[in-house]
Enzyme design. Structure first.
Site, PDB file in Angstrom:
ATOM      1  N   MET A 122      14.082  24.525   1.115  1.00 16.15           N
ATOM      2  CA  MET A 122      12.851  23.797   0.208  1.00 16.15           C
ATOM      3  C   MET A 122      13.783  22.792  -0.836  1.00 16.15           C
ATOM      4  O   MET A 122      13.165  21.650  -1.127  1.00 16.15           O
ATOM      5  CB  MET A 122      11.955  24.751  -0.611  1.00 16.15           C
ATOM      6  N   TYR A 179      18.853  29.320   6.727  1.00 14.20           N
ATOM      7  CA  TYR A 179      17.856  29.996   7.242  1.00 14.20           C
ATOM      8  C   TYR A 179      17.787  29.961   8.843  1.00 14.20           C
ATOM      9  O   TYR A 179      17.972  28.941   9.461  1.00 14.20           O
ATOM     10  CB  TYR A 179      16.464  29.669   6.784  1.00 14.20           C
ATOM     11  N   LYS A 188       0.870  -1.143  -0.091  1.00 17.29           N
ATOM     12  CA  LYS A 188       0.025  -0.063   0.000  1.00 17.29           C
ATOM     13  C   LYS A 188       0.969   1.182   0.008  1.00 17.29           C
ATOM     14  O   LYS A 188       2.111   1.125   0.021  1.00 17.29           O
ATOM     15  CB  LYS A 188      -1.076   0.064   0.972  1.00 17.29           C
ATOM     16  N   ARG A 245      -9.205   0.623  16.346  1.00 21.83           N
ATOM     17  CA  ARG A 245      -9.043   1.331  15.210  1.00 21.83           C
ATOM     18  C   ARG A 245     -10.214   0.816  14.120  1.00 21.83           C
ATOM     19  O   ARG A 245     -11.270   1.297  13.817  1.00 21.83           O
ATOM     20  CB  ARG A 245      -7.758   1.512  14.455  1.00 21.83           C
TER      21      ARG A 245
END
Length: 355
Positions: A299, A251, A34, A129
């Site tokens: 990023m 940063y 999955k 669950r």
């Protein structure tokens, strides 16, 4: 083209599947693929798992992709169907499905299928669950046993704490009470239980993360469990510079050098799936040598300490995680788990399959 790439090793997948069979030699294996093969690419990993006894996915679309690619093994829908209409695909593609609530039984009873299907009846043994409560489990089983659209039933549960040495004791007591003296096969064990709860192996095991070479147990490394990393996330240095004591990197100036430091800039950032919260000291390898990250991940880039790697230069290869840098070590530095990092590799990162 940016130098970042995720290499996927089919031999490592095959090795890890064989390792599952070493741990659980008497059980059949349902390989959990999955989440796009835990971030490795569904059809990529299927190529390395051709010897599995079955696959498990989340959605019918994933199951259909496996069928369209020619895989004939049983394919299990781990959350079953989400509507009665999805039983059309279950029937057409001959899928197995988990049944974990009463509505799914009703849908099966009312459906018109070309042939009966196998279902995995899920017990809530304490995770709270999905699954039927112990008091309701036998009634659900009786309903399915009398349903013309059901060919076979496998009794199933999922453990909340299989990674803890005694973490399945209460759950197994519930399993013993509810599943005792039943003429059905059972599927209980996830990766952690495969590794350290042999009394839970039963008839079908459901390994997930261990197939991909990451550890299901925080206190044990993947290597100590005999597992090999399937994904190597690799990039390269795109800049090298020297800073002096008192100067900062990145940063927020989170890293301030206390001595002259040689800094390499890597073409990889959080937009590629590298964890932003991995701070200074996160392990990384440059030119095959272990070193550390510096400062805040941005990023598209991150900084590494190459002070002691004299040969480091623009173009030098960088391993973000893989054989030298376990993904679990990067995850620990970022306060998460290897599962999340593998699943989070961005679509802009190219994948290359080998082996």
């Amino acid at each position: 083209m940016r130098p970042i790439v995720a290499h996927i090793s089919l031999p490592a997948l095959a090795h890890n599947l064989a390792q599952v069979r070493q741990y659980a030699p008497h059980a059949k294996v349902i390989s959990v693929v999955k989440a796009n093969g835990y971030g490795h690419g569904l059809l990529n990993v299927a190529q390395g798992l051709t010897d599995t006894d079955a696959f498990a996915v989340l959605s019918p679309s994933e199951a259909i992709a496996l069928r369209d690619a020619g895989y004939q093994q049983p394919v299990l829908l781990l959350e079953g169907v989400f509507s009665a209409e999805q039983l059309v695909d279950v029937d057409r593609y001959r899928l197995d499905m988990v049944v974990h609530h009463a509505a799914q039984i009703t849908w099966l009873q009312q459906a018109t299928l070309s042939a009966p299907i196998r279902v995995f009846l899920k017990l809530d043994s304490g995770m709270h669950r999905l699954g039927f409560q112990p008091a309701d489990y036998q009634h659900a089983r009786t309903q399915l046993a009398s349903c013309a659209n059901v060919s076979d039933i496998v009794l199933m549960t999922h453990f909340a704490n299989a990674d803890v040495s005694n973490g399945v004791t209460q759950a197994m007591q519930t399993v013993a009470q509810v599943m005792a003296d039943q003429p059905y096969q059972r599927s209980l064990a996830n990766s952690a239980a495969v590794v350290q709860q042999p009394h839970t192996h039963a008839d079908w095991v459901r390994p997930g993360i261990m197939l991909y070479g990451a550890t299901p147990i925080a206190e044990k490394t993947a290597a100590s469990l005999g597992l090999k990393p399937v994904m190597t996330l690799q990039s390269a240095l795109i800049s090298v510079q020297e800073i002096q004591a008192g100067e900062s990197v990145g940063y927020g100036s989170l890293f301030i050098a206390d001595k002259p430091t040689k800094v390499g800039i890597v073409a990889c950032g959080y937009a590629d799936g590298y964890p932003r919260h991995a701070g200074t000291g996160t392990p990384i390898a440059v030119n095959g040598k272990l070193t550390r990250t510096l400062g805040r991940v941005s990023m598209d880039m991150l900084a590494v300490d190459v002070t002691d790697i004299a040969e480091a230069q623009i173009g030098s290869p960088v391993e973000l995680w893989g054989a030298l840098v376990p993904v679990d070590a990067v995850a620990q530095a970022a306060g998460t788990i290897g599962y999340e990092l593998l699943c989070a590799v961005a679509s802009r990162v190219p994948f290359k399959v080998y082996g």
